[in-house]
Design a protein around this motif. Structure first.
Motif, mmCIF file in Angstrom:
data_model
loop_
_atom_site.group_PDB
_atom_site.id
_atom_site.type_symbol
_atom_site.label_atom_id
_atom_site.label_comp_id
_atom_site.label_asym_id
_atom_site.label_seq_id
_atom_site.Cartn_x
_atom_site.Cartn_y
_atom_site.Cartn_z
ATOM 1 N N MET A 197 5.410 -15.886 53.761
ATOM 2 C CA MET A 197 5.848 -16.097 52.388
ATOM 3 C C MET A 197 4.653 -16.423 51.517
ATOM 4 O O MET A 197 3.657 -16.981 51.988
ATOM 5 C CB MET A 197 6.866 -17.240 52.314
ATOM 6 C CG MET A 197 8.157 -16.989 53.070
ATOM 7 S SD MET A 197 9.156 -15.651 52.353
ATOM 8 C CE MET A 197 9.622 -16.383 50.767
ATOM 9 N N SER A 198 4.759 -16.070 50.263
ATOM 10 C CA SER A 198 3.672 -16.326 49.322
ATOM 11 C C SER A 198 4.206 -16.887 48.023
ATOM 12 O O SER A 198 5.378 -16.734 47.684
ATOM 13 C CB SER A 198 2.888 -15.044 49.021
ATOM 14 O OG SER A 198 2.033 -14.688 50.090
ATOM 15 N N TRP A 226 -2.046 -13.953 42.836
ATOM 16 C CA TRP A 226 -1.618 -14.518 44.097
ATOM 17 C C TRP A 226 -2.193 -15.919 44.245
ATOM 18 O O TRP A 226 -3.372 -16.146 43.990
ATOM 19 C CB TRP A 226 -2.072 -13.622 45.261
ATOM 20 C CG TRP A 226 -1.699 -14.162 46.602
ATOM 21 C CD1 TRP A 226 -0.529 -13.980 47.270
ATOM 22 C CD2 TRP A 226 -2.520 -14.991 47.434
ATOM 23 N NE1 TRP A 226 -0.565 -14.643 48.484
ATOM 24 C CE2 TRP A 226 -1.776 -15.265 48.597
ATOM 25 C CE3 TRP A 226 -3.808 -15.517 47.306
ATOM 26 C CZ2 TRP A 226 -2.273 -16.049 49.630
ATOM 27 C CZ3 TRP A 226 -4.308 -16.297 48.335
ATOM 28 C CH2 TRP A 226 -3.545 -16.553 49.479
ATOM 29 N N GLY A 228 -0.274 -18.355 50.525
ATOM 30 C CA GLY A 228 0.600 -17.733 51.487
ATOM 31 C C GLY A 228 0.649 -18.532 52.770
ATOM 32 O O GLY A 228 -0.256 -19.317 53.066
ATOM 33 N N ALA A 236 7.673 -15.254 46.849
ATOM 34 C CA ALA A 236 7.773 -13.860 47.245
ATOM 35 C C ALA A 236 7.767 -13.697 48.758
ATOM 36 O O ALA A 236 7.084 -14.428 49.471
ATOM 37 C CB ALA A 236 6.624 -13.051 46.650
ATOM 38 N N LYS A 237 8.527 -12.735 49.211
ATOM 39 C CA LYS A 237 8.592 -12.365 50.614
ATOM 40 C C LYS A 237 7.424 -11.460 50.938
ATOM 41 O O LYS A 237 7.172 -10.478 50.238
ATOM 42 C CB LYS A 237 9.925 -11.666 50.883
ATOM 43 C CG LYS A 237 10.128 -11.093 52.265
ATOM 44 C CD LYS A 237 11.553 -10.551 52.378
ATOM 45 C CE LYS A 237 11.774 -9.761 53.651
ATOM 46 N NZ LYS A 237 11.171 -8.406 53.547
ATOM 47 N N ASP A 238 6.704 -11.772 51.990
ATOM 48 C CA ASP A 238 5.530 -11.028 52.396
ATOM 49 C C ASP A 238 5.846 -10.174 53.622
ATOM 50 O O ASP A 238 7.005 -9.832 53.872
ATOM 51 C CB ASP A 238 4.373 -12.003 52.660
ATOM 52 C CG ASP A 238 3.004 -11.442 52.339
ATOM 53 O OD1 ASP A 238 2.239 -12.114 51.613
ATOM 54 O OD2 ASP A 238 2.672 -10.339 52.816
ATOM 55 N N ARG A 269 -0.802 -10.821 51.031
ATOM 56 C CA ARG A 269 -1.118 -11.084 49.631
ATOM 57 C C ARG A 269 -0.599 -10.004 48.697
ATOM 58 O O ARG A 269 -0.216 -10.298 47.567
ATOM 59 C CB ARG A 269 -2.623 -11.285 49.403
ATOM 60 C CG ARG A 269 -3.249 -12.384 50.237
ATOM 61 C CD ARG A 269 -4.661 -12.670 49.789
ATOM 62 N NE ARG A 269 -5.304 -13.672 50.633
ATOM 63 C CZ ARG A 269 -6.420 -14.301 50.325
ATOM 64 N NH1 ARG A 269 -7.038 -14.032 49.179
ATOM 65 N NH2 ARG A 269 -6.929 -15.195 51.155
ATOM 66 N N LEU A 295 4.206 -7.731 48.735
ATOM 67 C CA LEU A 295 5.269 -8.661 48.374
ATOM 68 C C LEU A 295 6.445 -7.848 47.849
ATOM 69 O O LEU A 295 6.396 -7.328 46.733
ATOM 70 C CB LEU A 295 4.772 -9.651 47.327
ATOM 71 C CG LEU A 295 3.470 -10.376 47.707
ATOM 72 C CD1 LEU A 295 2.995 -11.269 46.564
ATOM 73 C CD2 LEU A 295 3.655 -11.192 48.977
ATOM 74 N N TRP A 350 11.043 -10.866 45.136
ATOM 75 C CA TRP A 350 10.587 -11.947 44.279
ATOM 76 C C TRP A 350 11.747 -12.761 43.758
ATOM 77 O O TRP A 350 12.841 -12.244 43.549
ATOM 78 C CB TRP A 350 9.813 -11.390 43.075
ATOM 79 C CG TRP A 350 8.607 -10.592 43.423
ATOM 80 C CD1 TRP A 350 8.568 -9.327 43.938
ATOM 81 C CD2 TRP A 350 7.249 -11.002 43.276
ATOM 82 N NE1 TRP A 350 7.270 -8.928 44.126
ATOM 83 C CE2 TRP A 350 6.438 -9.937 43.718
ATOM 84 C CE3 TRP A 350 6.637 -12.168 42.804
ATOM 85 C CZ2 TRP A 350 5.042 -9.997 43.709
ATOM 86 C CZ3 TRP A 350 5.257 -12.231 42.792
ATOM 87 C CH2 TRP A 350 4.479 -11.155 43.238
#
Length: 122
Positions: free
Chosen positions: A34-35, A47, A50, A97-99, A106, A109, A112
Motif C-alpha cells: 500500500m502507498s 508519491w 509505501g 492507494a493500492k499497490d 510507487r 497504483l 485510490w
C-alpha cells in the motif's frame, strides 16, 4: 469492488502532528503493498510512502523521510500515515492507494481513495 476510505485529515500547525488512516475493502488487503500519495494545490501527484504487504519494509520520499511513518494493521485492513514535524509544504490532498502484490512499486497504483485534506498553517 475495491474501496479505500481515508480519514484523519484536517488543520495542523507547523511542527504539529496528524495521523491519517485508510480503511480498505474489496480485495485481499494483506496480499498487497500500500502507498500514500499527495497532491498539493496546483501541483501533480507526489508519491509519499509505501509499505510491503506484511509491513516488513517501508519506503519514503525524501521530502518526508524522518518525519512520516507508514504502518499497517492487516487484521483491520487499515494503513496509517503518522505525520510529525509538519511543514506548510505538506499541505495537500492525501490519497491512499493500492499497490502491487507484495512489493511497493510507487507507480503501479491501481486503486485510490477519495483523499483527505491536510492543511498545515499557522
Amino acid at each position: 469492488q475495491v474501496q479505500l476510505v481515508e480519514s484523519g485529515g484536517g488543520l495542523a500547525q507547523p511542527g504539529g502532528s496528524l495521523r491519517l488512516s485508510c480503511a480498505a475493502s474489496g480485495f485481499t488487503f494483506s496480499s498487497y503493498a500500500m502507498s500514500w500519495a499527495r497532491q498539493a494545490p496546483g501541483k501533480g501527484l507526489e508519491w509519499v510512502s509505501g509499505i510491503y504487504s506484511d509491513g516488513s519494509d517501508t519506503y519514503y520520499a525524501d521530502s518526508v523521510k524522518g518525519r512520516f511513518t507508514i504502518s499497517r494493521d492487516n487484521a483491520k485492513n487499515t494503513v496509517y500515515l503518522q505525520m510529525n514535524s509538519l511543514k506548510p509544504e505538506d499541505t495537500a490532498l492525501y490519497y491512499c492507494a493500492k499497490d502491487l502484490p507484495g512489493l511497493v512499486s510507487r507507480g503501479a497504483l491501481d486503486a485510490w481513495g477519495q483523499g483527505t485534506l491536510v492543511t498545515v498553517s499557522s
